[in-house]
Design an enzyme around this catalytic site. Sequence first.
Site, PDB file in Angstrom:
ATOM      1  N   HIS A  28       6.239   3.643   1.331  1.00 51.22           N
ATOM      2  CA  HIS A  28       5.097   2.920   1.371  1.00 51.22           C
ATOM      3  C   HIS A  28       4.636   2.992   3.029  1.00 51.22           C
ATOM      4  CE1 HIS A  28       5.754   0.458  -2.076  1.00 51.22           C
ATOM      5  NE2 HIS A  28       7.058   0.560  -1.824  1.00 51.22           N
ATOM      6  N   ARG A  53      13.746   7.318   3.375  1.00 49.27           N
ATOM      7  CA  ARG A  53      13.724   6.996   2.239  1.00 49.27           C
ATOM      8  C   ARG A  53      12.347   7.886   1.737  1.00 49.27           C
ATOM      9  NH1 ARG A  53      11.962   1.040  -0.288  1.00 49.27           N
ATOM     10  NH2 ARG A  53      10.337   1.364   1.097  1.00 49.27           N
ATOM     11  N   ASP A  67      16.535  20.015   4.030  1.00 50.29           N
ATOM     12  CA  ASP A  67      16.396  21.173   4.793  1.00 50.29           C
ATOM     13  C   ASP A  67      16.032  20.900   6.179  1.00 50.29           C
ATOM     14  OD1 ASP A  67      17.221  22.947   2.816  1.00 50.29           O
ATOM     15  OD2 ASP A  67      15.376  23.528   2.363  1.00 50.29           O
ATOM     16  N   GLU A 132      16.260  -2.075  -7.760  1.00 46.50           N
ATOM     17  CA  GLU A 132      15.022  -2.958  -7.357  1.00 46.50           C
ATOM     18  C   GLU A 132      14.348  -3.192  -8.693  1.00 46.50           C
ATOM     19  OE1 GLU A 132      12.332  -0.894  -4.489  1.00 46.50           O
ATOM     20  OE2 GLU A 132      12.955   1.265  -5.378  1.00 46.50           O
ATOM     21  N   ASP A 158      10.283  -5.680  -5.142  1.00 42.16           N
ATOM     22  CA  ASP A 158      10.363  -5.092  -6.466  1.00 42.16           C
ATOM     23  C   ASP A 158      11.098  -5.457  -7.625  1.00 42.16           C
ATOM     24  OD1 ASP A 158       7.924  -2.906  -6.159  1.00 42.16           O
ATOM     25  OD2 ASP A 158       9.530  -1.975  -4.802  1.00 42.16           O
TER      26      ASP A 158
END
Length: 246
Positions: A28, A53, A67, A132, A158
């Site tokens: 977000h 995240r 990576d 969520e 959520d």
Amino acid sequence: MWVCSGSPLVAEICAGSGLDWLLIDAEHSPNGLESILAQLQAVHGYPVQVLVRPPVNDPVLIKQYLDLGVQNLLIPMVHSVADAEAAVAATRYPPEGVRGVGSALARAARWNRVPDYLATAAGTVSVTVQIESAAAVDAVEDILAVDGVDAIFVGPSDLAASMGLLGQQEHPEVRAAVERCLAGAGRADVPAGVNAFSPATAHHYLDAGARFILVGADVALLARGSEGLATAFVRSADGTGPATSY
């Protein structure tokens, strides 16, 4: 706390604050690979744990994050055992998983300067899956049992929306669902966290068994702090109260 600004400078300020852990968010927030890399470099060396995240549970994106040197992943929207297994597989090289091999090109391996990186990489990565949705709550015991899931994190916003309670994170049914997840994690001896900006709610969930918690965000602190300055010092044209920029 959340780090959502996309700014390495802000991330470094937060990293030196004395907090235990930061979440660099790309679900977000305006974060791409380059800004995540810059923030990882900015906070490196500070005594703080960093989770990142991604915007989606996608093996290609997770490969790129790993990576870059991301070691602690928070995978959003994990609704089922299959979702959790896919998240774990994305962090493992074959035959245990599906992570693509590119260590010679990767910061994670220090461009092949880390001895035996391919053999030891899985041990340097943690996978936290985000619970969520009502479906995830119903499946939480099975998700907790997935090999390679190191922790769960409950997202009440959520979760409330999936329960038909949009914007009602404090609703008793939502809180009960969060507590169900915390209790299940306690029985499974898997760390569980939760998002709770209200201090009273945060303390409640800590008392209910949460092992880690998000209690603020860089952008929210800046928004509320700047609003406080405006309230204290900016007056309208008639001098009766705060001016508005609208």
